[in-house]
Design a protein around this motif. Structure first.
Motif, short mmCIF file in Angstrom:
data_model
loop_
_atom_site.label_atom_id
_atom_site.label_comp_id
_atom_site.label_asym_id
_atom_site.label_seq_id
_atom_site.Cartn_x
_atom_site.Cartn_y
_atom_site.Cartn_z
N LEU D 257 5.24 -12.23 35.35
CA LEU D 257 4.17 -13.17 35.01
C LEU D 257 4.30 -13.61 33.56
O LEU D 257 4.17 -14.80 33.23
CB LEU D 257 2.82 -12.49 35.24
N GLY D 258 4.61 -12.64 32.68
CA GLY D 258 4.78 -12.96 31.26
C GLY D 258 5.93 -13.91 31.04
O GLY D 258 5.85 -14.80 30.19
N ALA D 259 7.01 -13.73 31.81
CA ALA D 259 8.15 -14.64 31.65
C ALA D 259 7.75 -16.07 31.96
O ALA D 259 8.06 -17.00 31.20
CB ALA D 259 9.29 -14.21 32.57
N GLY D 260 7.01 -16.25 33.06
CA GLY D 260 6.58 -17.61 33.41
C GLY D 260 5.66 -18.20 32.38
O GLY D 260 5.84 -19.35 31.94
N LEU D 261 4.67 -17.41 31.94
CA LEU D 261 3.71 -17.92 30.94
C LEU D 261 4.42 -18.26 29.65
O LEU D 261 4.14 -19.29 29.02
CB LEU D 261 2.66 -16.86 30.66
N CYS D 262 5.37 -17.39 29.25
CA CYS D 262 6.08 -17.59 27.99
C CYS D 262 6.82 -18.91 27.99
O CYS D 262 6.67 -19.74 27.09
CB CYS D 262 7.04 -16.43 27.80
N MET D 263 7.58 -19.17 29.07
CA MET D 263 8.35 -20.41 29.11
C MET D 263 7.43 -21.61 29.21
O MET D 263 7.64 -22.64 28.56
CB MET D 263 9.30 -20.37 30.31
N GLY D 264 6.36 -21.47 30.02
CA GLY D 264 5.47 -22.61 30.21
C GLY D 264 4.78 -23.02 28.93
O GLY D 264 4.84 -24.18 28.50
N ILE D 265 4.11 -22.05 28.28
CA ILE D 265 3.37 -22.38 27.06
C ILE D 265 4.35 -22.76 25.96
O ILE D 265 4.10 -23.66 25.17
CB ILE D 265 2.48 -21.21 26.63
N GLY D 266 5.48 -22.03 25.91
CA GLY D 266 6.43 -22.29 24.83
C GLY D 266 7.07 -23.65 24.90
O GLY D 266 7.63 -24.12 23.92
N ALA D 267 7.03 -24.30 26.07
CA ALA D 267 7.66 -25.63 26.17
C ALA D 267 6.73 -26.74 25.73
O ALA D 267 7.19 -27.86 25.52
CB ALA D 267 8.11 -25.87 27.61
N ILE D 268 5.43 -26.46 25.57
CA ILE D 268 4.50 -27.55 25.24
C ILE D 268 4.79 -28.10 23.85
O ILE D 268 4.99 -29.30 23.66
CB ILE D 268 3.05 -27.04 25.31
N GLY D 269 4.81 -27.19 22.85
CA GLY D 269 4.95 -27.62 21.47
C GLY D 269 6.24 -28.37 21.21
O GLY D 269 6.22 -29.50 20.70
N PRO D 270 7.41 -27.78 21.54
CA PRO D 270 8.67 -28.50 21.33
C PRO D 270 8.70 -29.85 22.02
O PRO D 270 9.23 -30.81 21.47
CB PRO D 270 9.71 -27.55 21.91
N GLY D 271 8.13 -29.94 23.23
CA GLY D 271 8.14 -31.22 23.93
C GLY D 271 7.44 -32.29 23.12
O GLY D 271 7.96 -33.39 22.90
N ILE D 272 6.23 -31.96 22.63
CA ILE D 272 5.48 -32.96 21.86
C ILE D 272 6.20 -33.25 20.55
O ILE D 272 6.30 -34.41 20.12
CB ILE D 272 4.04 -32.46 21.61
N GLY D 273 6.75 -32.20 19.93
CA GLY D 273 7.43 -32.40 18.65
C GLY D 273 8.64 -33.31 18.78
O GLY D 273 8.84 -34.22 17.97
N GLU D 274 9.45 -33.07 19.83
CA GLU D 274 10.61 -33.94 20.04
C GLU D 274 10.16 -35.37 20.30
O GLU D 274 10.81 -36.33 19.87
CB GLU D 274 11.42 -33.44 21.23
N GLY D 275 9.03 -35.50 20.98
CA GLY D 275 8.49 -36.84 21.21
C GLY D 275 8.17 -37.54 19.90
O GLY D 275 8.51 -38.71 19.71
N PHE D 276 7.54 -36.80 18.96
CA PHE D 276 7.22 -37.38 17.65
C PHE D 276 8.48 -37.88 16.96
O PHE D 276 8.54 -38.99 16.42
CB PHE D 276 6.55 -36.34 16.75
N THR D 277 9.52 -37.00 16.97
CA THR D 277 10.76 -37.35 16.28
C THR D 277 11.36 -38.63 16.84
O THR D 277 11.68 -39.57 16.10
CB THR D 277 11.78 -36.21 16.45
N ALA D 278 11.50 -38.66 18.18
CA ALA D 278 12.15 -39.82 18.78
C ALA D 278 11.29 -41.07 18.58
O ALA D 278 11.82 -42.17 18.41
CB ALA D 278 12.38 -39.57 20.26
N GLN D 279 9.96 -40.88 18.57
CA GLN D 279 9.07 -42.03 18.35
C GLN D 279 9.36 -42.67 17.00
O GLN D 279 9.56 -43.89 16.90
CB GLN D 279 7.63 -41.54 18.40
N SER D 280 9.41 -41.81 15.97
CA SER D 280 9.65 -42.35 14.63
C SER D 280 11.04 -42.98 14.54
O SER D 280 11.20 -44.07 13.94
CB SER D 280 9.50 -41.22 13.62
#
Lengths: 82, 144, 224, 324
Positions: D257-280
């Protein structure tokens, strides 16, 4: 299914490791993205200094990534030491 | 509003024509449930698209939060309609579930395909992946 | 679906330890080596003022990568590290593309390959750092803001290796698993060729470029 | 006892279907609210082309709603599933499937609303480019649906894979973890891709001559932004298809369960951050032609580094799955 104290401690450690790394990845991810966004903006304004700006961006990102690395260290400690 | 009606007429007619043709072909091959499901899904997809267009102007002129709440209500009411073919196809063996789902996305597929075909074949705007023709773009700029 | 994590292994007992060789990876790596050697041989075989097609490809390739390296470092260091960067990029590119051909697999799908590439980059970067700044200056970097930040700086350096190699591994492995799952679901009919093209050609090229770029930048950060 | 399980399975199916539909509709509603606000401004600025604006809004909304229609399909499949032949694992399968699709539809719903709103502003600014802007908007919002498609694939795999013969004790946690990994992992990428597509529309409206390179870099940036969602799908597939040995202790369940939660939550921030970068990057590439190569390079490097925390999450989940 007998639930013992050590099992509960171990289970909490595993879940905690996952949550630590997961939640710890949100902030650095967004922050590094913002840093890179600003660097792209600066390169767009002044393309001549692209090499310097990329290096500066990487140093800034490395610093803001340190909180993510702390989360990684805590997760590894929870997995292998506790 | 005229513009919306025109767009709706265009895409809906393409979608229903395609669905009926595909359905007839499936009938001929003896796959009756697939053909029926496709046509059922497409009909409801078109109804959804038309209702979407009709409720669109009501969202103009109100604040962003109210627009969000309004869209939420509109989505729920429209999806209650979209649930009908799904429930029918799950409950009855006459309609194939997979084909119904494909039919539900028929309008979207038609929109995307139409845009892509326009981009590459039906017009001179071939410059998505190539260099733009300079004089043509300049003419466009002058017009405005 | 059980073949997901299976690798053909050759296990040889060696003084009480089991030495494990991943056969497919080793064979595929050698095939990629041979391809690179053949490319280099044909590009440089008979060099002329008016170049042949293979020579043009080689020249373009080398020019672009030298340009990248010189952008990040300076002219002199760029000349020094250019060959390394060219070889690294070509190896990763051909490795990532190897999955396109039938009966072949990407060597980068196994964690050992990206990890060894990452470790190589790590050691070269630090060697370059010691050469450029001297041993004292190099050590001083670790105590930079305050002296007790040393362990964290050290972990940060090691984390670079982990992130650079796991990025490549995760992307290639993820692509191949997704292709496998989707072809399982759709009975290999419609989507897999497109998915294969996307993941192998597009993602593979981008990840090879990112890996090379990051290696250049790590070296540049250490040198400056 | 079998009646008991059937009751619980029904409860799980209703909760799962409710979550799928609720979350899915919320994402789409936020996206459409943004679109409506932008369209308001646009119509206020030039009411004479309101027909074009309505057309753009209609097409954008039709594509943007794909994610929530996926959620509707999963919800209906759950609510009207066959309850006659069920086991204890079915409870977690239904819960996880609904959760996965619901969470996965949020990001794409919000993300595909962003380019539509920006396209309305852009058409007001540059009415001559309206066909081009509409095309880019449609392409952008269609690609922004792909995280939701990953979540849909995971939910369908969960519903249709045969789990009989698997031990209950760690498998229930693996199933729920897979739902979290794929569903939460899709949020960040969905929003990030929406940001990139938004700046693509803006760039073409501001600089019509730069349309070609803006489009190319936009597609590149979106493809890289999608990688965190792919990591989520990867972990979900491993959790579903690997058969875990039976374990009595609760620790191994919690690890999965921890493995799933870790990957799921951990992917939110990088996804948005990469979006910011590519946007700029897309925004500035459209403005200055000379720096396209440098900007593309820095965008790729910046995105790669911003992704590294997501990779640490991937590493921890792989350790939790394979080592523990």
């Amino acid at each position: 299914m007998a639930i013992e104290g050590t099992h509960i401690v171990q289970a909490a450690a595993f879940l905690g490791a996952g949550l630590s790394m997961g939640l710890g990845a949100i902030g650095p991810g967004v922050g590094e993205g913002l840093a890179a966004a600003k660097a792209c903006e600066a390169i767009g304004k002044n393309p001549v200094e692209a090499g310097l700006l990329t290096r500066t961006m990487l140093v800034g990102q490395a610093v803001s990534e340190s909180t993510g690395i702390y989360a990684l260290v805590i997760a590894l400690l929870l997995l292998f030491v506790v | 509003m005229e513009e919306i009606r025109k767009v709706q007429k265009r895409y809906c007619s393409i979608a229903i024509t395609f669905a009926i043709f595909a359905g007839i072909i499936f009938f001929l091959f003896g796959l009756k449930p697939i053909g029926k499901g496709l046509i059922l899904g497409t009909i409801f997809s078109i109804i959804n698209f038309i209702l979407m267009g009709e409720t669109l102007p009501l969202k103009i002129g109100i604040s962003r939060n109210r627009a969000g709440v309004y869209s939420f209500l509109s989505i729920l009411s429209r999806y209650a309609l979209l649930a009908i073919p799904l429930v029918l196809s799950i409950k009855l063996a006459r309609f194939n579930i997979g084909a119904t789902v494909c039919g539900l996305f028929m309008v979207q597929l038609v929109i995307l395909t139409d845009e892509i075909l326009h981009q590459f074949y039906f017009s001179n705007r071939k410059d998505l992946f190539f260099k733009p023709k300079k004089n043509r773009t300049k003419k466009l700029l002058w017009k405005n | 679906m059980e073949e997901l994590g299976r690798i053909h292994q050759l296990i040889i007992p060696f003084f009480g330890h089991n030495m494990t060789f991943n056969l497919e990876v080793i064979v595929m790596t050698w095939i990629v080596f041979i391809m690179i050697l053949a490319f280099g041989f044909f590009a440089a075989k008979n060099r002329r003022i008016i170049p042949g097609p293979v020579q043009i490809m080689g020249e373009l390739f080398v020019n672009q990568l030298y340009g990248l390296t010189e952008d990040a470092m300076d002219k002199e260091l760029g000349q020094k590290y250019g060959p390394l960067i060219c070889a690294l990029f070509l190896f990763l590119l051909l490795s990532n593309w190897a999955g396109l051909l039938p009966f072949m697999e990407e060597p980068t799908k196994d964690l050992n390959t990206p990890l060894s590439m990452g470790l190589m980059g790590f050691f070269i970067a630090h060697y370059a750092g010691i050469r450029a700044k001297g041993f004292k200056g190099y050590i001083k970097e670790y105590f930079e803001p305050i002296f007790f930040m040393m362990p964290l700086n050290l972990i940060g350096e090691l984390a670079k290796v982990v992130s650079i190699s796991f990025r490549l591994f995760g992307n290639i492995m993820g692509g191949s698993i997704i292709i496998m799952v989707v072809s399982h679901l759709t009975y290999s009919v419609l989507l897999p060729p497109f998915l294969n093209a996307f993941f192998t050609i597009f993602v593979g090229t981008i990840q090879a470029f990112v890996f090379t770029m990051l290696t250049i930048v790590y070296i540049a950060v250490q040198v400056k | 006892m079998t009646d008991d399980i059937q009751v619980w399975v029904k409860v799980a199916a209703f909760i799962g279907g409710g979550m799928a539909m609720g979350f899915g509709a919320i994402g789409a509603a936020i996206g459409e609210g943004y679109t409506a606000a932008k369209a308001n401004e646009a119509i206020a600025r030039s009411p004479q082309i309101s027909g074009d604006l309505f057309k753009t809004m209609l097409l954008g909304q039709a594509i943007a709603e794909t994610a929530s229609i996926f959620a509707l399909i999963i919800a209906m499949l759950l609510l009207f599933a066959d309850f006659s032949n069920v086991s204890t694992l079915t409870i977690s399968i239904f819960l996880s499937s609904g959760l996965c699709m619901g969470l996965g539809a949020i990001g794409s719903g919000i993300g595909s609303g962003l380019p539509t709103g920006e396209a309305c502003t852009g058409i007001v600014r540059q009415p001559g480019m309206k066909n081009r802007i509409t095309t880019i908007m449609l392409a952008g919002s269609a690609i922004a649906q792909s995280p939701a498609i990953f979540a849909l694939v995971t939910s369908l795999i969960l519903l249709f894979v045969d789990f009989t013969g698997r031990p209950v004790s760690p498998t229930w946690a693996a199933i729920i973890g897979a739902g979290f990994a794929s569903g939460l992992g899709a949020i960040g990428s969905g929003i990030g891709e929406g940001l990139v597509a938004k700046s693509g529309c803006e760039g073409i409206a501001r600089q019509p001559l730069a349309a070609t390179r803006t489009t190319n870099v936009m597609l590149l940036g979106m493809a890289v932004t999608e990688t965190t969602a792919i990591y989520g799908l990867l972990i979900a597939c491993i959790l579903i298809f690997k058969s875990f040995p039976a374990a009595e202790s609760i620790a191994s369940s919690m690890a999965l369960l921890g493995a799933g939660l870790c990957m799921g939550i951990g992917a939110i921030g990088p996804g948005i951050g990469e979006g910011f970068t590519a946007q700029s990057a897309v925004k500035w590439i459209s403005r200055s032609e000379s720096s396209t190569a440098q900007l593309t390079r820095s965008m790729l490097v910046g995105q790669a580094v911003a992704e590294s925390t997501g990779i640490y999450a991937l590493v921890i989940s792989l350790v939790l799955i394979f080592v523990i």
